[in-house]
Design a protein around this motif. Structure first.
Motif, PDB file in Angstrom:
ATOM      1  N   GLN A  85      11.890  -6.556  -7.296  1.00 15.31           N
ATOM      2  CA  GLN A  85      13.134  -7.155  -7.789  1.00 15.31           C
ATOM      3  C   GLN A  85      14.344  -6.392  -7.253  1.00 15.31           C
ATOM      4  N   ARG A  86      14.219  -5.073  -7.214  1.00 10.90           N
ATOM      5  CA  ARG A  86      15.328  -4.244  -6.705  1.00 10.90           C
ATOM      6  C   ARG A  86      15.497  -4.413  -5.197  1.00 10.90           C
ATOM      7  N   PHE A  87      14.385  -4.521  -4.487  1.00  7.40           N
ATOM      8  CA  PHE A  87      14.389  -4.649  -3.024  1.00  7.40           C
ATOM      9  C   PHE A  87      13.678  -5.954  -2.640  1.00  7.40           C
ATOM     10  N   PRO A  88      14.366  -7.103  -2.747  1.00 10.11           N
ATOM     11  CA  PRO A  88      13.706  -8.386  -2.477  1.00 10.11           C
ATOM     12  C   PRO A  88      13.068  -8.467  -1.092  1.00 10.11           C
ATOM     13  N   ARG A  89      13.656  -7.799  -0.102  1.00  8.11           N
ATOM     14  CA  ARG A  89      13.082  -7.852   1.254  1.00  8.11           C
ATOM     15  C   ARG A  89      11.674  -7.263   1.281  1.00  8.11           C
ATOM     16  N   LEU A  90      11.451  -6.236   0.472  1.00  9.53           N
ATOM     17  CA  LEU A  90      10.110  -5.641   0.426  1.00  9.53           C
ATOM     18  C   LEU A  90       9.117  -6.633  -0.171  1.00  9.53           C
TER      19      LEU A  90
ATOM     20  N   ASP B 106       5.980  -1.586 -12.613  1.00 10.91           N
ATOM     21  CA  ASP B 106       6.941  -0.885 -11.761  1.00 10.91           C
ATOM     22  C   ASP B 106       6.974  -1.485 -10.359  1.00 10.91           C
ATOM     23  N   LEU B 107       5.809  -1.921  -9.869  1.00  9.59           N
ATOM     24  CA  LEU B 107       5.735  -2.568  -8.559  1.00  9.59           C
ATOM     25  C   LEU B 107       6.590  -3.839  -8.561  1.00  9.59           C
ATOM     26  N   ASP B 108       6.477  -4.627  -9.621  1.00 13.54           N
ATOM     27  CA  ASP B 108       7.295  -5.838  -9.741  1.00 13.54           C
ATOM     28  C   ASP B 108       8.782  -5.483  -9.783  1.00 13.54           C
TER      29      ASP B 108
ATOM     30  N   GLY C  24      11.599   3.160  -2.618  1.00 14.43           N
ATOM     31  CA  GLY C  24      10.732   2.492  -3.572  1.00 14.43           C
ATOM     32  C   GLY C  24       9.452   3.275  -3.820  1.00 14.43           C
ATOM     33  N   ARG C  25       8.887   3.812  -2.758  1.00 20.09           N
ATOM     34  CA  ARG C  25       7.652   4.621  -2.882  1.00 20.09           C
ATOM     35  C   ARG C  25       7.884   5.817  -3.803  1.00 20.09           C
ATOM     36  N   ALA C  26       9.029   6.493  -3.627  1.00 22.13           N
ATOM     37  CA  ALA C  26       9.334   7.646  -4.480  1.00 22.13           C
ATOM     38  C   ALA C  26       9.542   7.209  -5.926  1.00 22.13           C
ATOM     39  N   LEU C  27      10.209   6.081  -6.136  1.00 19.77           N
ATOM     40  CA  LEU C  27      10.469   5.608  -7.497  1.00 19.77           C
ATOM     41  C   LEU C  27       9.181   5.217  -8.213  1.00 19.77           C
ATOM     42  N   MET C  28       8.146   4.852  -7.458  1.00 17.28           N
ATOM     43  CA  MET C  28       6.869   4.493  -8.082  1.00 17.28           C
ATOM     44  C   MET C  28       6.233   5.685  -8.802  1.00 17.28           C
TER      45      MET C  28
ATOM     46  N   GLU D 238       0.832  -1.208   0.000  1.00 15.54           N
ATOM     47  CA  GLU D 238       0.000   0.000   0.000  1.00 15.54           C
ATOM     48  C   GLU D 238       0.865   1.257   0.000  1.00 15.54           C
ATOM     49  N   ASN D 239       1.986   1.218   0.737  1.00 22.75           N
ATOM     50  CA  ASN D 239       2.920   2.344   0.721  1.00 22.75           C
ATOM     51  C   ASN D 239       3.447   2.584  -0.688  1.00 22.75           C
ATOM     52  N   LEU D 240       3.833   1.502  -1.370  1.00 25.00           N
ATOM     53  CA  LEU D 240       4.358   1.639  -2.723  1.00 25.00           C
ATOM     54  C   LEU D 240       3.282   2.150  -3.681  1.00 25.00           C
ATOM     55  N   GLU D 241       2.068   1.659  -3.521  1.00 28.71           N
ATOM     56  CA  GLU D 241       0.968   2.124  -4.376  1.00 28.71           C
ATOM     57  C   GLU D 241       0.690   3.604  -4.157  1.00 28.71           C
TER      58      GLU D 241
END
Length: 234
Positions: free
Chosen positions: A119-124, A113-115, A146-150, A95-98
């Motif tokens: 991939q960039r941050f596997p822990r997320l 982009d979410l996928d 990641g949220r900003a990159l979205m 939800e944060n990323l969205e």
């Protein structure tokens, strides 16, 4: 890409920035370094439209942003990863990323982009359904980035990305910043760890009490005896 000219900012009777002028070219990493209270975060918050300018101009890709509201600045392509991460604590990682993509309407591309973020941050990806408050400090920093990159920013503003992180995680975060830069995102980096910041930046500006006092290629600043003594612990 970005031109800041004669920027002054006041907090009541306190002058936080005094006639600050600097620029960023497309594809650069530019570092702002200086002591606490020098005005580094104020610059980012003014570019983002959160703090009003008392004087001066901020031009982004030829457009004057000085009186532009924050949500419009995001739409134009500037995103900030704030100091202290500021994730939405009760919302899940996903939800944060969205939320980072709230200005976008291209749902299929958002999903891609979410996928890519996972991939960039596997822990997320492993924690996508967990509330953001349950993440470690390093994971929250990854989530904030990641949220900003979205939002697919053209210019990414990073405010103290290494704050409170273990040294190994700091290296990881700075490696990711370099990757983001190589993929074409321009970066303005505010960072207390001047050694790390100048190690990855193209150019840098040193701030003291709201003014730019030294500027130049990052390698030159890192070799400058006065800068080394004041900010690099030598």
């Amino acid at each position: 890409m970005l031109e800041v000219e004669g920027l002054s900012v006041n907090y009541g009777a306190i002058r936080a920035l005094r006639q600050v002028t600097f620029s960023i070219a497309k594809g650069e990493i530019v570092a702002l370094i200086g002591a606490n209270g020098a005005g580094k975060s104020t610059i980012l918050n003014t570019i983002s439209g959160i703090v009003p300018a008392a004087a001066g101009k901020i031009n982004f890709l030829g457009k004057d942003l000085t009186k532009t509201p924050p949500h419009r600045i995001v739409e134009l392509g500037i995103c900030q990863v704030p100091e202290g991460r500021r994730v939405f604590a009760r919302m899940s990682v996903q939800e944060n990323l969205e939320m980072g993509a709230y200005t976008r309407t291209d749902s299929r591309e958002v999903s891609r982009d979410l996928d890519a973020i996972y991939q960039r941050f596997p822990r997320l990806g492993e924690r996508r359904k967990q509330p953001a408050r349950t993440l470690s400090g390093g994971e929250q920093q990854m989530l904030a980035m990641g949220r900003a990159l979205m939002a697919r920013p053209k210019l990414l503003l990073l405010d103290e990305p290494s704050m409170g992180l273990a040294p190994m995680l700091v290296e990881t975060i700075f490696g990711i910043i370099q990757e983001i830069s190589k993929e074409g995102t321009t970066i303005l980096l505010v960072e207390q760890n001047a050694n790390m910041a100048l190690g990855i930046a193209d150019r840098g500006y040193v701030l003291e009490t709201g003014e730019v006092v030294v500027q130049g290629p990052a390698a030159e600043l890192a070799a400058n005896p006065e800068v080394r003594k004041a900010y690099l612990g030598e």
